[in-house]
Design a protein around this motif. Structure first.
Motif, PDB file in Angstrom:
ATOM      1  N   GLU A  13      35.403  58.081  96.637  1.00  0.00           N
ATOM      2  CA  GLU A  13      33.963  58.091  96.097  1.00  0.00           C
ATOM      3  C   GLU A  13      33.627  59.611  95.834  1.00  0.00           C
ATOM      4  O   GLU A  13      32.380  59.675  94.785  1.00  0.00           O
ATOM      5  CB  GLU A  13      33.196  57.652  97.280  1.00  0.00           C
ATOM      6  CG  GLU A  13      32.709  56.036  97.587  1.00  0.00           C
ATOM      7  CD  GLU A  13      31.949  55.577  98.406  1.00  0.00           C
ATOM      8  OE1 GLU A  13      31.041  55.995  98.520  1.00  0.00           O
ATOM      9  OE2 GLU A  13      32.683  55.234  99.444  1.00  0.00           O
ATOM     10  N   LEU A  14      33.970  60.638  96.544  1.00  0.00           N
ATOM     11  CA  LEU A  14      33.620  61.991  96.197  1.00  0.00           C
ATOM     12  C   LEU A  14      34.008  62.628  94.800  1.00  0.00           C
ATOM     13  O   LEU A  14      33.576  63.555  94.285  1.00  0.00           O
ATOM     14  CB  LEU A  14      34.209  62.808  97.411  1.00  0.00           C
ATOM     15  CG  LEU A  14      33.371  62.543  98.898  1.00  0.00           C
ATOM     16  CD1 LEU A  14      34.044  63.447  99.880  1.00  0.00           C
ATOM     17  CD2 LEU A  14      31.828  62.696  98.435  1.00  0.00           C
ATOM     18  N   VAL A  15      34.999  61.878  94.121  1.00  0.00           N
ATOM     19  CA  VAL A  15      35.592  62.223  92.932  1.00  0.00           C
ATOM     20  C   VAL A  15      34.557  61.740  91.857  1.00  0.00           C
ATOM     21  O   VAL A  15      33.961  62.230  91.140  1.00  0.00           O
ATOM     22  CB  VAL A  15      37.114  61.400  92.794  1.00  0.00           C
ATOM     23  CG1 VAL A  15      37.447  61.863  91.331  1.00  0.00           C
ATOM     24  CG2 VAL A  15      38.130  62.117  93.610  1.00  0.00           C
ATOM     25  N   ALA A  16      34.068  60.475  92.262  1.00  0.00           N
ATOM     26  CA  ALA A  16      33.112  59.987  91.338  1.00  0.00           C
ATOM     27  C   ALA A  16      31.620  60.717  91.551  1.00  0.00           C
ATOM     28  O   ALA A  16      31.173  61.060  90.541  1.00  0.00           O
ATOM     29  CB  ALA A  16      32.790  58.534  91.913  1.00  0.00           C
ATOM     30  N   TRP A  17      31.443  61.373  92.922  1.00  0.00           N
ATOM     31  CA  TRP A  17      30.197  62.115  93.123  1.00  0.00           C
ATOM     32  C   TRP A  17      30.210  63.297  92.314  1.00  0.00           C
ATOM     33  O   TRP A  17      29.380  63.681  91.562  1.00  0.00           O
ATOM     34  CB  TRP A  17      30.396  62.447  94.585  1.00  0.00           C
ATOM     35  CG  TRP A  17      28.961  63.296  95.057  1.00  0.00           C
ATOM     36  CD1 TRP A  17      28.951  64.695  95.135  1.00  0.00           C
ATOM     37  CD2 TRP A  17      27.611  62.648  95.031  1.00  0.00           C
ATOM     38  NE1 TRP A  17      27.695  65.088  95.517  1.00  0.00           N
ATOM     39  CE2 TRP A  17      26.798  63.770  95.735  1.00  0.00           C
ATOM     40  CE3 TRP A  17      27.246  61.514  95.498  1.00  0.00           C
ATOM     41  CZ2 TRP A  17      25.489  63.783  95.902  1.00  0.00           C
ATOM     42  CZ3 TRP A  17      25.847  61.171  95.768  1.00  0.00           C
ATOM     43  CH2 TRP A  17      25.086  62.588  95.840  1.00  0.00           C
ATOM     44  N   VAL A  18      31.490  64.047  92.367  1.00  0.00           N
ATOM     45  CA  VAL A  18      31.691  65.300  91.407  1.00  0.00           C
ATOM     46  C   VAL A  18      31.579  65.140  89.846  1.00  0.00           C
ATOM     47  O   VAL A  18      30.877  65.716  89.147  1.00  0.00           O
ATOM     48  CB  VAL A  18      32.752  66.387  91.976  1.00  0.00           C
ATOM     49  CG1 VAL A  18      32.407  66.884  93.378  1.00  0.00           C
ATOM     50  CG2 VAL A  18      33.983  65.711  91.836  1.00  0.00           C
ATOM     51  N   ARG A  19      32.285  63.914  89.751  1.00  0.00           N
ATOM     52  CA  ARG A  19      32.120  63.690  88.180  1.00  0.00           C
ATOM     53  C   ARG A  19      30.766  63.390  87.522  1.00  0.00           C
ATOM     54  O   ARG A  19      30.314  63.980  86.671  1.00  0.00           O
ATOM     55  CB  ARG A  19      33.118  62.339  87.940  1.00  0.00           C
ATOM     56  CG  ARG A  19      33.264  61.831  86.525  1.00  0.00           C
ATOM     57  CD  ARG A  19      34.096  60.578  86.520  1.00  0.00           C
ATOM     58  NE  ARG A  19      33.461  59.514  87.166  1.00  0.00           N
ATOM     59  CZ  ARG A  19      34.089  58.704  87.942  1.00  0.00           C
ATOM     60  NH1 ARG A  19      35.473  58.983  88.196  1.00  0.00           N
ATOM     61  NH2 ARG A  19      33.729  57.727  88.456  1.00  0.00           N
ATOM     62  N   THR A  20      30.051  62.629  88.344  1.00  0.00           N
ATOM     63  CA  THR A  20      28.518  62.535  87.727  1.00  0.00           C
ATOM     64  C   THR A  20      27.823  63.702  87.757  1.00  0.00           C
ATOM     65  O   THR A  20      26.834  63.578  87.129  1.00  0.00           O
ATOM     66  CB  THR A  20      27.809  61.243  88.854  1.00  0.00           C
ATOM     67  OG1 THR A  20      27.965  61.604  90.032  1.00  0.00           O
ATOM     68  CG2 THR A  20      28.464  59.909  88.542  1.00  0.00           C
ATOM     69  N   LEU A  21      28.186  64.607  88.415  1.00  0.00           N
ATOM     70  CA  LEU A  21      27.473  66.060  88.282  1.00  0.00           C
ATOM     71  C   LEU A  21      28.089  67.038  87.300  1.00  0.00           C
ATOM     72  O   LEU A  21      27.625  67.923  87.168  1.00  0.00           O
ATOM     73  CB  LEU A  21      27.316  66.594  89.868  1.00  0.00           C
ATOM     74  CG  LEU A  21      26.162  66.114  90.712  1.00  0.00           C
ATOM     75  CD1 LEU A  21      26.773  66.488  92.142  1.00  0.00           C
ATOM     76  CD2 LEU A  21      25.074  66.222  90.397  1.00  0.00           C
ATOM     77  N   GLY A  22      28.941  66.531  86.658  1.00  0.00           N
ATOM     78  CA  GLY A  22      29.410  67.236  85.621  1.00  0.00           C
ATOM     79  C   GLY A  22      31.069  67.677  85.623  1.00  0.00           C
ATOM     80  O   GLY A  22      31.718  68.378  84.710  1.00  0.00           O
ATOM     81  N   VAL A  23      31.603  67.400  86.837  1.00  0.00           N
ATOM     82  CA  VAL A  23      32.963  68.377  86.875  1.00  0.00           C
ATOM     83  C   VAL A  23      34.134  67.209  86.359  1.00  0.00           C
ATOM     84  O   VAL A  23      34.086  65.975  86.695  1.00  0.00           O
ATOM     85  CB  VAL A  23      33.348  68.160  88.436  1.00  0.00           C
ATOM     86  CG1 VAL A  23      34.836  68.818  88.675  1.00  0.00           C
ATOM     87  CG2 VAL A  23      32.321  69.298  89.243  1.00  0.00           C
ATOM     88  N   THR A  24      34.791  67.664  85.459  1.00  0.00           N
ATOM     89  CA  THR A  24      35.649  66.594  84.742  1.00  0.00           C
ATOM     90  C   THR A  24      37.172  67.010  84.949  1.00  0.00           C
ATOM     91  O   THR A  24      38.049  66.260  84.780  1.00  0.00           O
ATOM     92  CB  THR A  24      35.444  66.856  83.275  1.00  0.00           C
ATOM     93  OG1 THR A  24      35.549  68.000  82.900  1.00  0.00           O
ATOM     94  CG2 THR A  24      33.996  65.923  82.803  1.00  0.00           C
ATOM     95  N   THR A  25      37.436  68.291  85.399  1.00  0.00           N
ATOM     96  CA  THR A  25      38.788  68.689  85.353  1.00  0.00           C
ATOM     97  C   THR A  25      38.934  69.417  87.283  1.00  0.00           C
ATOM     98  O   THR A  25      38.036  70.092  87.495  1.00  0.00           O
ATOM     99  CB  THR A  25      39.249  69.768  84.415  1.00  0.00           C
ATOM    100  OG1 THR A  25      39.334  68.949  83.325  1.00  0.00           O
ATOM    101  CG2 THR A  25      40.748  70.240  84.776  1.00  0.00           C
ATOM    102  N   ILE A  26      39.960  68.915  87.877  1.00  0.00           N
ATOM    103  CA  ILE A  26      40.120  69.609  89.125  1.00  0.00           C
ATOM    104  C   ILE A  26      41.372  70.094  89.274  1.00  0.00           C
ATOM    105  O   ILE A  26      42.377  69.246  88.854  1.00  0.00           O
ATOM    106  CB  ILE A  26      39.648  68.433  90.284  1.00  0.00           C
ATOM    107  CG1 ILE A  26      40.438  67.287  90.065  1.00  0.00           C
ATOM    108  CG2 ILE A  26      38.175  68.520  90.215  1.00  0.00           C
ATOM    109  CD1 ILE A  26      39.969  66.057  91.181  1.00  0.00           C
ATOM    110  N   ASN A  27      41.541  71.235  90.272  1.00  0.00           N
ATOM    111  CA  ASN A  27      42.731  71.465  90.535  1.00  0.00           C
ATOM    112  C   ASN A  27      42.914  71.166  91.934  1.00  0.00           C
ATOM    113  O   ASN A  27      42.180  71.583  92.956  1.00  0.00           O
ATOM    114  CB  ASN A  27      43.179  73.012  90.630  1.00  0.00           C
ATOM    115  CG  ASN A  27      44.221  73.520  91.169  1.00  0.00           C
ATOM    116  OD1 ASN A  27      45.251  72.921  91.164  1.00  0.00           O
ATOM    117  ND2 ASN A  27      44.481  74.747  91.793  1.00  0.00           N
TER     118      ASN A  27
END
Lengths: 433, 400
Positions: free
Chosen positions: B117-131
């Motif tokens: 769920e937290l991946v979705a959380w940051v995605r909806t705020l604009g984060v598209t790539t993560i290390n």
């Protein structure tokens, strides 16, 4: 030697008094008085620690001896009220009991703790310092004015730290207070233990009443019972940590049964039961977290809580729960409320007068009105802008934080050896959030 | 029913090969100056063209989306999200294995939950790539991977399966393990491990296969570090720990990124001389213990010193369970970092440090179509992230 000390003490008092006695005027700022509409090109006069006048520049006569500060382009608003914080390195009840109505955090606060400076850098001038949430009842809270202080007495709102009511009563339900014996193991047991305690307090109060002032007939003194009688009589407010919707309803049920006044704190899921909270007439003090989760009870926390409660007619304040969120960024929490649909006016109230009401201190703080304490902050711009900084914080007519002074600026931005006493573990040990 | 299926079949290709025109009052390509009234054309999974409306005609059939501000998809240079989950209970906290302080062979790909769920959380705020991957708290805790925040399996999400090995220096390691109990012991254990790997590499070169040692996954990974095939991500917060990290880098010739670096402002010259980039702690990091001396102004000081840096969301053991790099860069922007430098610290500069700048981090034709639409200055608390596009697919469209 004694004479020298006396002299030093006397002069410092005189200087401090003089600073407060000289009328001070701020003019040219956009003023948010909070209980009345914003004033463009406003002016504020303060003297002897109190606000004397607020209005348009030119709407009142500036005394000839006044020190005038031009604040053109700045924003002036009341000092912020943080309804829930753990600054000051205090503590509360210990592990010997889940219920500690007799324990006072004012007996344990370090007035020299540097996180008080953190709060001032964030524009906070009044704070409800609470013991943690690891107990059903962790003790009596302390309402503090962030004046320069040598002892806790210098910070209290009450006049009598021994017998006065100097704060509220901290309670908690849900998972934080569910622990090994003598703590409860379930939610129902938690409620039962609280009910048993309040029933005892009711009986104690009956005995007090029956004594009709006759000291011979009074029940044996019991510090915890005395504090709980204050709660039953509505003189001491319950500040109740609670997250989940069902836990919130449990608090309201207990408040109704025993008639205590309650502020619901954190309220992650208040948005699910906003109408019930409104109907019960309870107030809410909200924490804002950047993301949900981190603990089971906070997985449904939302930025929208403030807006939903506002719509339902529930009085709303924000809090820092410092060290859970940072006192320097207190305004940010209300800004996130605006982001998620709260009105700007209510969000500003949620940082000031709404919190003051929850602490029964609205006659002294929380808005800019003649007669109230001269607690004001100067902002560089729109309160809800990321780029705005707190430039100055004034408590009772004295400047206690000035960003243009490097010795103060360091508390606003941090750096090497700035905060020496605060540690991460403070927040955890306090059972905050 | 059959007609319906045919209809779907006809529709499907138009969905998978998206044709979108994103119009922004200001577009920040971050590969050149901001463009007033700009357009980003997306075809399929990649960016087709970027330019002012006056020069870029929107072909017919393109779906038009509009925003006040358009930026590249945000890149979080270091997080544990996806290994660390929302509930914060043992079964959703996979970022730190406490059985041994040195386990570089634990792979992020074997633990990442793309549906967290937290991946979705940051995605909806604009984060598209993560290390994301193994967290701080062990001398070597395992690898990190670089992924998109979209995708239903780790394979779908992946950009780079083995990006870095996560190291931690300092007293936080001693809170998780009996040994090392001190910082000096931690350094000694790490150096010993590198020596062991050098020995292992030498023996592996033996002509007679029988004389080669048995394969050791951990030493294979350390050998990868020694050969510069994988980057050492060394979390070091205090000045003492930072200098120790640089000493380790020098002794073993590591390809290194300095992580955390709360006291970087005390040793800027040394960091600069070592030529290592910095993935800075979240600006709002909770101060205490090793981060006691963190400052809101460190990002600005790194910029002034000419040190390449990105801002990370990091790892949180409590609340907020995941930080949002957008919010962390915002506070840096309010404390001396310019708007564009702050934006770069969570886009192109982060992508460069991760070595994925050919695909993400700026709006350039041919790059992945990762685009974020905002209704105002992205760093304002009251601005909303209104749409997020990953690989040409609109993954969220609600202002929040």
């Amino acid at each position: 030697m004694r004479n020298v000390l006396f002299f030093l003490l006397a002069t410092s008092l005189v200087t401090a008094a003089a600073a407060q006695d000289t009328p001070t005027v701020f003019r040219g700022a956009t003023i948010y008085p909070i209980e009345s509409p914003p004033i463009e090109n406003g002016a504020l006069l303060m003297e002897k620690g109190l606000i004397k006048a607020v209005g348009k520049t030119g709407s009142f006569v500036i005394p000839a001896n006044a020190v005038v500060h031009d604040l053109t382009g700045k924003v002036l608003m009341p000092g912020l009220v943080d309804t829930h914080s753990h600054i000051g390195r205090g503590d509360g009840g210990d592990a010997s009991s889940a219920l500690n109505p007799d324990v006072r955090i004012l007996d344990a606060i370090d007035v020299r703790a540097d996180n008080f400076k953190k709060a001032l850098a964030g524009g906070i001038t009044t704070v409800n310092v609470m013991p943690g949430s690891g107990h059903l009842m962790s003790g009596q809270t302390a309402y503090l004015k962030l004046r320069p202080a040598s002892t806790i007495n210098d910070m209290l709102f009450c006049n009598d730290p021994i017998n006065g009511i100097c704060g509220g009563m901290k309670m908690a339900n849900g998972t934080n207070s569910i622990r090994e014996k003598p703590f409860p193991g379930t939610r129902a047991k938690s409620a039962a233990m609280v009910r048993e305690l309040f029933v005892k307090a009711q009986e104690y109060r009956e005995k007090m009443k029956a004594a009709k002032g006759n000291p011979e007939k009074m029940p044996k003194r019991d510090l915890g019972m005395e504090a709980l009688v204050q709660v039953l009589e509505g003189k001491r407010v319950v500040h109740h940590h609670t997250h989940r919707h069902d836990d919130i309803l449990t608090v309201l049920r207990l408040a109704k049964e025993f008639g205590f006044r309650v502020v619901l704190h954190h309220v992650s899921e208040a948005w699910k039961v906003a109408d019930e909270i409104a109907k019960a007439g309870a107030s809410c003090s909200i924490i804002v977290l950047d993301s949900p989760g981190g603990k089971l009870e906070a997985v449904d926390i939302r930025y929208e809580t403030g807006a939903v409660l506002e719509k339902a007619g529930v009085p709303v304040a924000y809090h820092t729960d410092d060290g859970i969120t940072d006192s320097r960024l207190f305004i940010r929490s209300a800004a996130f409320g605006v982001r998620a649909g709260m009105s700007r006016a209510k969000a500003l109230e949620a940082l000031t007068i709404a919190g003051a009401r929850m602490l029964d201190l609205d006659h002294r703080i929380g808005s800019l009105k003649p007669g109230k304490d001269a607690d004001v902050i100067v902002l560089s711009g729109d309160p809800f802008s990321t780029y705005t900084v707190v430039e100055q914080t004034w408590v009772e007519g004295r400047k206690v934080f000035d960003r243009s002074n490097p010795d103060d600026l360091k508390y606003a931005v941090g750096g090497y050896d700035v905060y020496r006493t605060a540690t991460t573990s403070d927040a955890c040990e306090g059972g905050a959030e | 029913m059959k007609t319906f299926l045919i209809f779907l079949a006809l529709l499907y290709p138009t969905i998978s090969s998206a044709q979108i025109a994103v119009k922004g009052e200001t577009v920040y390509p971050l590969a050149g100056p901001p463009i007033r009234n700009g357009v980003v054309l997306i075809r399929g999974t990649v960016i087709e063209r970027v330019g002012p409306e006056s020069e870029v005609a929107i072909p017919p059939g393109y779906r038009v989306m509009t925003a006040r501000i358009v930026t590249p998809g945000l890149v979080d240079a270091h997080t544990t999200v996806g290994l660390s989950g929302i509930y914060n209970v043992p079964h959703d906290q996979m970022q730190l294995e406490k059985s041994d302080p040195i386990q570089p062979h634990l792979r992020a790909i074997d633990a990442y939950n793309p549906r967290e769920e937290l991946v979705a959380w940051v995605r909806t705020l604009g984060v598209t790539t993560i290390n994301t991957g193994h967290g701080p708290g062990a001398l070597m805790s395992g690898t990190t991977m670089i992924a998109k925040t979209a995708g239903e399996t780790v394979t779908e999400a992946l950009i780079k399966p083995e990006a870095m090995v996560a190291f931690t220096l300092g007293s936080s390691v001693s809170r998780n393990f009996k040994s090392p109990g001190t910082r000096a012991k931690g350094m000694a254990m790490l150096r010993q491990e590198f020596l062991k790997a050098q020995e292992y590499m030498k023996k592996m070169e033996a002509k007679d296969p029988d004389k080669r040692p048995a394969r050791d996954l951990a030493l294979d990974m350390v050998a990868g570090l020694l050969r510069g095939q994988i980057t050492a991500l060394i979390t070091a917060q205090t000045a003492t720990e930072i200098i120790s990290a640089l000493r380790l880098q020098k002794e073993f010739g590591l390809r290194m990124v300095l992580d955390g670096a709360a006291e970087a402002y005390l040793v800027l010259d040394e960091i600069k001389a070592a030529g290592v980039p910095v993935i800075l702690h979240p600006t709002m990091v909770r101060t205490g213990d090793e981060t006691k001396n963190a400052s809101f102004t460190t990002a600005a000081k790194l910029r002034d010193a000419g040190i390449r840096f990105a801002i990370q969301s990091g790892h949180e053991g409590y609340v907020p369970k995941v930080r949002v790099v957008l919010f962390e860069a915002a506070v840096a922007a309010a404390n001396g970092l310019s708007f564009e430098d702050a934006l770069k610290s969570i886009t192109i500069d982060a992508a460069r440090i991760l070595g994925v700048e050919a695909r993400v981090g700026s709006l350039v034709s041919g790059k992945d179509a990762d685009v974020v639409l905002f209704d105002g200055d992205p760093f304002e608390y009251t601005t909303h992230t209104c749409a997020v596009i990953i690989n040409g697919t609109v993954v969220s469209e609600t202002c929040r």
